[in-house]
Motif scaffolding. Sequence first.
Motif, PDB file in Angstrom:
ATOM      1  N   ALA A  17      24.211 -14.079 -22.769  1.00 39.70           N
ATOM      2  CA  ALA A  17      24.580 -13.394 -21.541  1.00 39.70           C
ATOM      3  C   ALA A  17      26.011 -13.708 -21.121  1.00 39.70           C
ATOM      4  O   ALA A  17      26.782 -12.824 -20.802  1.00 39.70           O
ATOM      5  CB  ALA A  17      23.610 -13.761 -20.437  1.00 39.70           C
ATOM      6  N   LYS A  18      26.355 -14.968 -21.089  1.00 38.86           N
ATOM      7  CA  LYS A  18      27.727 -15.328 -20.721  1.00 38.86           C
ATOM      8  C   LYS A  18      28.415 -15.940 -21.925  1.00 38.86           C
ATOM      9  O   LYS A  18      27.768 -16.518 -22.789  1.00 38.86           O
ATOM     10  CB  LYS A  18      27.745 -16.273 -19.531  1.00 38.86           C
ATOM     11  CG  LYS A  18      27.023 -17.578 -19.769  1.00 38.86           C
ATOM     12  CD  LYS A  18      27.030 -18.411 -18.517  1.00 38.86           C
ATOM     13  CE  LYS A  18      26.190 -19.652 -18.732  1.00 38.86           C
ATOM     14  NZ  LYS A  18      26.085 -20.477 -17.570  1.00 38.86           N
ATOM     15  N   ASN A  19      29.707 -15.792 -21.964  1.00 39.87           N
ATOM     16  CA  ASN A  19      30.445 -16.294 -23.106  1.00 39.87           C
ATOM     17  C   ASN A  19      30.923 -17.712 -22.836  1.00 39.87           C
ATOM     18  O   ASN A  19      31.680 -17.958 -21.903  1.00 39.87           O
ATOM     19  CB  ASN A  19      31.629 -15.379 -23.415  1.00 39.87           C
ATOM     20  CG  ASN A  19      32.302 -15.781 -24.688  1.00 39.87           C
ATOM     21  OD1 ASN A  19      33.023 -16.762 -24.718  1.00 39.87           O
ATOM     22  ND2 ASN A  19      32.058 -15.047 -25.758  1.00 39.87           N
ATOM     23  N   ARG A  20      30.473 -18.630 -23.643  1.00 39.74           N
ATOM     24  CA  ARG A  20      30.796 -20.037 -23.428  1.00 39.74           C
ATOM     25  C   ARG A  20      32.238 -20.353 -23.760  1.00 39.74           C
ATOM     26  O   ARG A  20      32.831 -21.254 -23.177  1.00 39.74           O
ATOM     27  CB  ARG A  20      29.831 -20.904 -24.232  1.00 39.74           C
ATOM     28  CG  ARG A  20      28.392 -20.753 -23.701  1.00 39.74           C
ATOM     29  CD  ARG A  20      27.778 -22.087 -23.464  1.00 39.74           C
ATOM     30  NE  ARG A  20      26.566 -22.021 -22.689  1.00 39.74           N
ATOM     31  CZ  ARG A  20      25.362 -22.337 -23.138  1.00 39.74           C
ATOM     32  NH1 ARG A  20      25.203 -22.719 -24.389  1.00 39.74           N
ATOM     33  NH2 ARG A  20      24.328 -22.288 -22.334  1.00 39.74           N
ATOM     34  N   ILE A  21      32.824 -19.642 -24.698  1.00 43.27           N
ATOM     35  CA  ILE A  21      34.232 -19.888 -25.018  1.00 43.27           C
ATOM     36  C   ILE A  21      35.083 -19.557 -23.793  1.00 43.27           C
ATOM     37  O   ILE A  21      35.931 -20.349 -23.383  1.00 43.27           O
ATOM     38  CB  ILE A  21      34.684 -19.079 -26.251  1.00 43.27           C
ATOM     39  CG1 ILE A  21      33.894 -19.509 -27.482  1.00 43.27           C
ATOM     40  CG2 ILE A  21      36.190 -19.234 -26.479  1.00 43.27           C
ATOM     41  CD1 ILE A  21      34.106 -18.630 -28.704  1.00 43.27           C
ATOM     42  N   ARG A  22      34.840 -18.396 -23.206  1.00 41.88           N
ATOM     43  CA  ARG A  22      35.574 -18.003 -22.005  1.00 41.88           C
ATOM     44  C   ARG A  22      35.335 -19.007 -20.872  1.00 41.88           C
ATOM     45  O   ARG A  22      36.265 -19.436 -20.191  1.00 41.88           O
ATOM     46  CB  ARG A  22      35.156 -16.609 -21.547  1.00 41.88           C
ATOM     47  CG  ARG A  22      35.882 -16.159 -20.280  1.00 41.88           C
ATOM     48  CD  ARG A  22      35.431 -14.785 -19.798  1.00 41.88           C
ATOM     49  NE  ARG A  22      35.816 -13.763 -20.757  1.00 41.88           N
ATOM     50  CZ  ARG A  22      34.948 -12.936 -21.369  1.00 41.88           C
ATOM     51  NH1 ARG A  22      33.668 -13.017 -21.118  1.00 41.88           N
ATOM     52  NH2 ARG A  22      35.389 -12.050 -22.215  1.00 41.88           N
ATOM     53  N   GLU A  23      34.078 -19.387 -20.699  1.00 43.85           N
ATOM     54  CA  GLU A  23      33.706 -20.342 -19.647  1.00 43.85           C
ATOM     55  C   GLU A  23      34.446 -21.673 -19.822  1.00 43.85           C
ATOM     56  O   GLU A  23      35.026 -22.203 -18.870  1.00 43.85           O
ATOM     57  CB  GLU A  23      32.193 -20.556 -19.715  1.00 43.85           C
ATOM     58  CG  GLU A  23      31.617 -21.610 -18.831  1.00 43.85           C
ATOM     59  CD  GLU A  23      30.137 -21.826 -19.160  1.00 43.85           C
ATOM     60  OE1 GLU A  23      29.769 -22.978 -19.433  1.00 43.85           O
ATOM     61  OE2 GLU A  23      29.368 -20.850 -19.155  1.00 43.85           O
ATOM     62  N   LEU A  24      34.454 -22.206 -21.028  1.00 41.85           N
ATOM     63  CA  LEU A  24      35.122 -23.481 -21.302  1.00 41.85           C
ATOM     64  C   LEU A  24      36.637 -23.348 -21.132  1.00 41.85           C
ATOM     65  O   LEU A  24      37.282 -24.219 -20.543  1.00 41.85           O
ATOM     66  CB  LEU A  24      34.788 -23.959 -22.718  1.00 41.85           C
ATOM     67  CG  LEU A  24      33.344 -24.392 -22.943  1.00 41.85           C
ATOM     68  CD1 LEU A  24      33.032 -24.460 -24.436  1.00 41.85           C
ATOM     69  CD2 LEU A  24      33.072 -25.729 -22.267  1.00 41.85           C
ATOM     70  N   ARG A  25      37.192 -22.251 -21.634  1.00 44.23           N
ATOM     71  CA  ARG A  25      38.634 -22.049 -21.547  1.00 44.23           C
ATOM     72  C   ARG A  25      39.074 -21.942 -20.091  1.00 44.23           C
ATOM     73  O   ARG A  25      40.032 -22.596 -19.664  1.00 44.23           O
ATOM     74  CB  ARG A  25      39.016 -20.773 -22.309  1.00 44.23           C
ATOM     75  CG  ARG A  25      40.494 -20.423 -22.250  1.00 44.23           C
ATOM     76  CD  ARG A  25      40.805 -19.151 -23.011  1.00 44.23           C
ATOM     77  NE  ARG A  25      40.124 -17.967 -22.526  1.00 44.23           N
ATOM     78  CZ  ARG A  25      40.475 -17.300 -21.431  1.00 44.23           C
ATOM     79  NH1 ARG A  25      41.493 -17.685 -20.687  1.00 44.23           N
ATOM     80  NH2 ARG A  25      39.805 -16.206 -21.073  1.00 44.23           N
ATOM     81  N   LYS A  26      38.346 -21.161 -19.314  1.00 47.65           N
ATOM     82  CA  LYS A  26      38.717 -20.981 -17.907  1.00 47.65           C
ATOM     83  C   LYS A  26      38.508 -22.249 -17.092  1.00 47.65           C
ATOM     84  O   LYS A  26      39.230 -22.484 -16.125  1.00 47.65           O
ATOM     85  CB  LYS A  26      37.943 -19.813 -17.304  1.00 47.65           C
ATOM     86  CG  LYS A  26      38.451 -18.474 -17.800  1.00 47.65           C
ATOM     87  CD  LYS A  26      37.855 -17.329 -17.041  1.00 47.65           C
ATOM     88  CE  LYS A  26      38.544 -16.042 -17.444  1.00 47.65           C
ATOM     89  NZ  LYS A  26      38.224 -14.946 -16.544  1.00 47.65           N
ATOM     90  N   SER A  27      37.533 -23.071 -17.475  1.00 46.74           N
ATOM     91  CA  SER A  27      37.306 -24.322 -16.742  1.00 46.74           C
ATOM     92  C   SER A  27      38.506 -25.256 -16.847  1.00 46.74           C
ATOM     93  O   SER A  27      38.701 -26.120 -16.002  1.00 46.74           O
ATOM     94  CB  SER A  27      36.041 -25.023 -17.245  1.00 46.74           C
ATOM     95  OG  SER A  27      36.265 -25.624 -18.500  1.00 46.74           O
ATOM     96  N   LEU A  28      39.316 -25.061 -17.880  1.00 50.81           N
ATOM     97  CA  LEU A  28      40.532 -25.864 -18.066  1.00 50.81           C
ATOM     98  C   LEU A  28      41.795 -25.087 -17.692  1.00 50.81           C
ATOM     99  O   LEU A  28      42.899 -25.526 -17.984  1.00 50.81           O
ATOM    100  CB  LEU A  28      40.630 -26.338 -19.513  1.00 50.81           C
ATOM    101  CG  LEU A  28      39.539 -27.288 -19.989  1.00 50.81           C
ATOM    102  CD1 LEU A  28      39.708 -27.606 -21.459  1.00 50.81           C
ATOM    103  CD2 LEU A  28      39.527 -28.559 -19.156  1.00 50.81           C
ATOM    104  N   ASN A  29      41.604 -23.909 -17.075  1.00 49.42           N
ATOM    105  CA  ASN A  29      42.746 -23.048 -16.714  1.00 49.42           C
ATOM    106  C   ASN A  29      43.654 -22.796 -17.913  1.00 49.42           C
ATOM    107  O   ASN A  29      44.871 -22.841 -17.811  1.00 49.42           O
ATOM    108  CB  ASN A  29      43.554 -23.652 -15.558  1.00 49.42           C
ATOM    109  CG  ASN A  29      42.760 -23.700 -14.288  1.00 49.42           C
ATOM    110  OD1 ASN A  29      42.025 -22.781 -13.971  1.00 49.42           O
ATOM    111  ND2 ASN A  29      42.885 -24.795 -13.562  1.00 49.42           N
TER     112      ASN A  29
END
Length: 132
Positions: free
Chosen positions: A2-14
């Motif tokens: 459902a959600k993309n973990r790569i995007r989630e991890l990348r955005k969590s680190l700005n």
Amino acid sequence: MAKNRIRELRKSLNMSQETLAEKIGTTQQAVSRMENNAYDIPSDILIEISKQFNVTTDYILGISDVKRDYNGQYRMNQEMDKCYDIVLRYQKLSEINQKTLRCILERLEQAQKESEKASAKEEDKNAENSNM
């Protein structure tokens, strides 16, 4: 997934797609395709992503909700121990000083990246001259 973990991890680190691509040895377009599930992730890139974010490949693929195995958690704890004093000092700063420190860190990262690029260009130039 459902959600993309790569995007989630990348955005969590700005982190930008370009920066992630540079760190894992691929292109921004490939990162975009991975984040939009339009691209099967090559195993070597998957391993690099897991190293970059210190998470398991299963977590990235959505197979597991456990981010780190024991070894990953142990490595994370060691890194956190090294930085604990810095975190405590940061937490004591006012909000404006925290923001200032984040800006300083961003500028230092930019300067380091520019320096590394200049060094790489100089090495390439030296290699070309030695081949002549």
